[in-house]
Every structure is written in structure tokens, then in C-alpha cells.
Design an enzyme around this catalytic site. Structure first.
Site, PDB file in Angstrom:
ATOM      1  N   LYS A  90      98.275 -83.669 -15.806  1.00 54.30           N
ATOM      2  CA  LYS A  90      98.693 -82.426 -16.248  1.00 54.30           C
ATOM      3  C   LYS A  90      99.606 -82.840 -17.605  1.00 54.30           C
ATOM      4  O   LYS A  90      99.377 -82.326 -18.596  1.00 54.30           O
ATOM      5  CB  LYS A  90      99.054 -81.346 -15.528  1.00 54.30           C
ATOM      6  CG  LYS A  90      97.860 -80.964 -14.398  1.00 54.30           C
ATOM      7  CD  LYS A  90      98.498 -80.078 -13.228  1.00 54.30           C
ATOM      8  CE  LYS A  90      97.651 -79.818 -11.981  1.00 54.30           C
ATOM      9  NZ  LYS A  90      96.406 -79.219 -12.519  1.00 54.30           N
ATOM     10  N   TRP A 112      98.406 -73.804  -4.178  1.00 54.72           N
ATOM     11  CA  TRP A 112      98.824 -75.147  -3.981  1.00 54.72           C
ATOM     12  C   TRP A 112      99.969 -75.169  -3.145  1.00 54.72           C
ATOM     13  O   TRP A 112     100.072 -76.045  -2.308  1.00 54.72           O
ATOM     14  CB  TRP A 112      99.349 -75.811  -5.482  1.00 54.72           C
ATOM     15  CG  TRP A 112      97.897 -75.782  -6.113  1.00 54.72           C
ATOM     16  CD1 TRP A 112      97.924 -75.331  -7.294  1.00 54.72           C
ATOM     17  CD2 TRP A 112      96.805 -76.699  -6.154  1.00 54.72           C
ATOM     18  NE1 TRP A 112      96.857 -75.705  -8.047  1.00 54.72           N
ATOM     19  CE2 TRP A 112      95.992 -76.275  -7.212  1.00 54.72           C
ATOM     20  CE3 TRP A 112      96.286 -77.496  -4.872  1.00 54.72           C
ATOM     21  CZ2 TRP A 112      94.540 -77.038  -7.045  1.00 54.72           C
ATOM     22  CZ3 TRP A 112      95.068 -77.720  -4.950  1.00 54.72           C
ATOM     23  CH2 TRP A 112      94.183 -77.686  -6.116  1.00 54.72           C
ATOM     24  N   ASP A 130     106.970 -79.692  -5.594  1.00 56.54           N
ATOM     25  CA  ASP A 130     105.759 -80.338  -6.573  1.00 56.54           C
ATOM     26  C   ASP A 130     105.903 -79.875  -7.783  1.00 56.54           C
ATOM     27  O   ASP A 130     105.751 -78.739  -8.051  1.00 56.54           O
ATOM     28  CB  ASP A 130     104.407 -79.691  -5.847  1.00 56.54           C
ATOM     29  CG  ASP A 130     103.288 -79.764  -6.347  1.00 56.54           C
ATOM     30  OD1 ASP A 130     103.125 -80.465  -7.386  1.00 56.54           O
ATOM     31  OD2 ASP A 130     101.955 -79.558  -6.002  1.00 56.54           O
TER      32      ASP A 130
END
Length: 363
Positions: A198, A104, A174
Site C-alpha cells: 500500500k 482488519w 498494524d
């Protein structure tokens, strides 16, 4: 008839608290005496606005967000943030630094590279992302536009154990997969973004926490829907927000508060992860953890078995016993247990027992 709940270790969308789901179920047809579902309410109604503002209020409280920050609800997931961040905060002639700790982080870097000048401030790629670069090894200058990190790496199972102090350089993170899993100092960051699916709620909404002074420096020539200022000005109600997802975030945050907040969840998350890591460490190499011990994630526990055939047998056995989501990411294979906040301790106990019995029977 009572439905059976599985052991849900999905990496995202992930487990939600049973009590939050039951509350949503109870209110589904008639929310707060309106005679409508939350999904049917106008986003301009006072009934929805109360939900919206309560979710923001709870985020401020549970994360101890200081004054001077805006809390926004956006769409497009973390993947859209990969572009929005440089669009807003990477002007021509400036450079942004990215710390490479997994897939990511690579995607965030690649998107920024399309839009401006970027550089790698540190990388763990050479070791197949088994570690996190040391804070004192990060390389960037005082005129760096911003430094971007990914706090927890869902695919490789690593996490930052402490965050850098970047001084005048805005720190952007992030935090999609570990926000609210432990206390941390929000004031270290200029911008935090997190896809909700999540650790905050269901898919469909992205939480952004942004310092107002950074907001004031944003590029004003960016299209309206890609400007953070658009959403800050209108309390994230410039256009129709993902109302049901925000409602579910509110229910999730109420559950977090009932559990005792981030500090209490951190203790529970440590206990949950220890059950599984201990089974790995005590297996004499039958299970091989991917992350180095000092970089282990509490949220995503990654491991391999001796060969693919044995891994498939383990995953097949788990599936038959009601475990879901234990296969590793398609890009790396292996096994992964995502033990987010809402995953019960009992699920981690059950996985530990499965791992121990499978080891005994297949060693």
C-alpha cells in the site's frame, strides 16, 4: 510509444512512484553491472546484500527508528502477522487487548482468539466503524500482554489521529496502509508491522519493526519460521527473502527521501485528501462520507451516493475516463479513493473534477 498511465486509486497493491518504476525498468536486465536482473541475484551475494541493507538503513532514517529496534523483512502479509503476534507474545495465563476499528482489526482479533485469551479494549463497531475510540476510553490492565491497534482502516476510511501511551503494556500496531504517510513516534510502539503493497512498495514483503526487549520475551517454542528471533538473528536472511520486493522498497524509500521524507509527504497527503473531502462536504449530501470528520483517513477516502444505481453510474463514468480502483471494498460497497503516498496530486485533482462535474450533471 509512450504508454498512458491511469489514475490509480487501488487500495493495494497500489500506485508506485513513476520514477521508481522507471529505475527498476532501466536496471531490470543488468543490475549494477552484474549482467543479471535483481531477480536473478543470489540473496547471499554482496550486490543483493547492499540492496537489502540500504532498504533497512532508509527505513531507520525516514521513520527515525530509535536504537534498540530491529527492522525485519518477512513474508505472508499482515494476515500472517495476525497469528505471529500472539504466537510469540501471548503466553498462557495472559490476556491481550484489541481495539476494534474495522475488518482488519476483527481479523487480527479472531486469529489471536484461536491461540490465547483476548479481549476488546474498545470498539467502534456499534457505529459501523465511522469513528476511532478515544484514547482515554481504552480499557486494559497493566498486566495486559499487549494492546493491538490498526492505525488506518482501509475499508471504512478511518485513522487514528494520535496514538495512546500505554506505559508498561507493549503497544502493537498494524500500519499496513499508512506507514510513512506522516511522522510519528516509533518509540511508543513495541512492534509495528506493515504489508508493503500500500505505502512501501509492491506485494510480497512485510516490514516489521520490533523492540529488542520484546523480542527477548518471545515464546521460543514457536516453529522456526514463525519466530521473529529467527529473522532478527540473520538480518532477515535466514532463508531466501522476497528479493525483488525488497529492492522495490529500496527504490520507493529513495523516492520518499527525495520528496523530503514523511513530514513533506504528510503535507502533500493533507492537500490531496482535502481536494476529495471538500468535494464531498460541498455536495449538499450528493456524496456522503462514511468516516466522521475527526476520524478521517488521509489514505482511504470512503463515500456513498444516494443509491446503488447512481454509484454504478459514477463508477462506470470514472472507468471510461481512466480511473481505476474507485469501487469500495466488496464487503461494504460504495466508493473509495485510496490516495497513498505515491498517488500524484494531479490524480486527486482529476477525481475532484470528476466528482464536481458528475454532481452537476446528476443532481
Amino acid at each position: 510509444m509512450k504508454s498512458k498511465r491511469v489514475y490509480n486509486f487501488n487500495a493495494g497493491p497500489a500506485a508506485l512512484p513513476l520514477t521508481a518504476l522507471q529505475k527498476a525498468q532501466a536496471e531490470l536486465l543488468d543490475f549494477n553491472g552484474t549482467g543479471m536482473s535483481v531477480m536473478e541475484l543470489s540473496h547471499r551475494s554482496k550486490e543483493y546484500e547492499a540492496v537489502h541493507n540500504r532498504a533497512i538503513e532508509l527505513l531507520r532514517e525516514l521513520l527515525a527508528i530509535p536504537a534498540g529496534y530491529e527492522v525485519l523483512f518477512l513474508q505472508g502479509g499482515a494476515s500472517l502477522q495476525f497469528a505471529m503476534v500472539p504466537l510469540n507474545f501471548l503466553p498462557a495465563g495472559a490476556k491481550a487487548g484489541y481495539v476494534m476499528t474495522g475488518v482488519w482489526a476483527e481479523k487480527a482479533y479472531a486469529e489471536a482468539e484461536r491461540l490465547g485469551e483476548v479481549f476488546v479494549a474498545a470498539s467502534a463497531k456499534a457505529g459501523n466503524y465511522r469513528s476511532i475510540p478515544a484514547v482515554d476510553k481504552l480499557q486494559y490492565d497493566a498486566d495486559t500482554a499487549y494492546l493491538h491497534i490498526t492505525s488506518n482502516n482501509t475499508i471504512f476510511g478511518t485513522a487514528w489521529q494520535n496514538f495512546p501511551d500505554t506505559g508498561v503494556v507493549p503497544l502493537i500496531a498494524d500500519m499496513s496502509s499508512d506507514i510513512l504517510s506522516k511522522p510519528f513516534d516509533v518509540s511508543k510502539f513495541a512492534l509495528i508491522y506493515a504489508g508493503a503493497q500500500k505505502n512501501l512498495g509492491p506485494s510480497g514483503v512485510t516490514v516489521v519493526i520490533i523492540r529488542r526487549d520484546l523480542l527477548e520475551k518471545a515464546n521460543q517454542k514457536v516453529p522456526t519460521m514463525l519466530r521473529y528471533g529467527t529473522f532478527a538473528k540473520d538480518n532477515s536472511l535466514y532463508n531466501t527473502p522476497p528479493t525483488f520486493s525488497i529492492y522495490m522498497i529500496k527504490l520507493m524509500l529513495e523516492w520518499v527521501k527525495e520528496q523530503g521524507g514523511a513530514a513533506a509527504l504528510y503535507q502533500q497527503n493533507q492537500r490531496k485528501a482535502a481536494l476529495i473531502y471538500d468535494a464531498i462536504d460541498a455536495s449538499n449530501g450528493f456524496y456522503l462520507g462514511h468516516a466522521q470528520p475527526d476520524a478521517r483517513s488521509l489514505m482511504n477516502i470512503t463515500f456513498r451516493l444516494a443509491n446503488e444505481a447512481l454509484e454504478n453510474k459514477f463508477l462506470d463514468t470514472a472507468k471510461k475516463l481512466g480511473f481505476v480502483g474507485l469501487a469500495g471494498h466488496r464487503s461494504v460497497g460504495g466508493c473509495r479513493a485510496s490516495a497513498y503516498n505515491a498517488v500524484p496530486y494531479e490524480s486527486c485533482q482529476a477525481l475532484r473534477e470528476l466528482m464536481l462535474s458528475f454532481h452537476r450533471e446528476n443532481a
